[in-house]
Design an enzyme around this catalytic site. Structure first.
Site, PDB file in Angstrom:
ATOM      1  N   CYS A 129       2.821  -5.190  -0.634  1.00  0.00           N
ATOM      2  CA  CYS A 129       2.780  -5.612  -2.160  1.00  0.00           C
ATOM      3  C   CYS A 129       3.346  -6.407  -2.788  1.00  0.00           C
ATOM      4  O   CYS A 129       4.729  -5.494  -2.713  1.00  0.00           O
ATOM      5  CB  CYS A 129       1.351  -4.360  -2.468  1.00  0.00           C
ATOM      6  SG  CYS A 129       1.156  -4.423  -4.213  1.00  0.00           S
ATOM      7  N   PRO A 130       3.032  -7.074  -3.914  1.00  0.00           N
ATOM      8  CA  PRO A 130       1.635  -8.467  -3.440  1.00  0.00           C
ATOM      9  C   PRO A 130       1.788  -9.231  -2.576  1.00  0.00           C
ATOM     10  O   PRO A 130       0.874 -10.329  -3.014  1.00  0.00           O
ATOM     11  CB  PRO A 130       1.810  -8.259  -5.468  1.00  0.00           C
ATOM     12  CG  PRO A 130       3.334  -8.392  -6.006  1.00  0.00           C
ATOM     13  CD  PRO A 130       4.083  -8.090  -4.531  1.00  0.00           C
TER      14      PRO A 130
END
Length: 80
Positions: A17-18
């Site tokens: 993430c992201p």
């Protein structure tokens, strides 16, 4: 999932993430509306982030499943 179930694929395995959702945001634009993109990821946060991405941007989450240490999503691109 057979290859006939999707039209394009995004391999986000090994990313965190992201990055998977950022890549998805770019890749979904390469898929025609109504077509299906298969996403493969290993980051557990994708189980939260990808459904939210679909809901927010009007795409259909056709399928999400865990296959061993991978998370696999089928996303039908919306009209937007």
């Amino acid at each position: 999932m057979a290859a006939s179930e999707y039209d394009a694929e995004l391999d986000a395995r090994g990313l965190f993430c992201p990055e998977p959702v950022m890549m998805l945001h770019n890749r979904i634009n390469d898929v025609a509306p109504g077509r299906v993109l298969r996403v493969r990821a290993t980051d557990p946060s994708t189980t939260r982030d990808i459904p939210r991405f679909c809901q927010f941007l009007g795409h259909e989450l056709v399928c999400d499943e865990e296959q061993g240490d991978e998370f696999v999503f089928l996303i039908r691109r919306g009209e937007a």
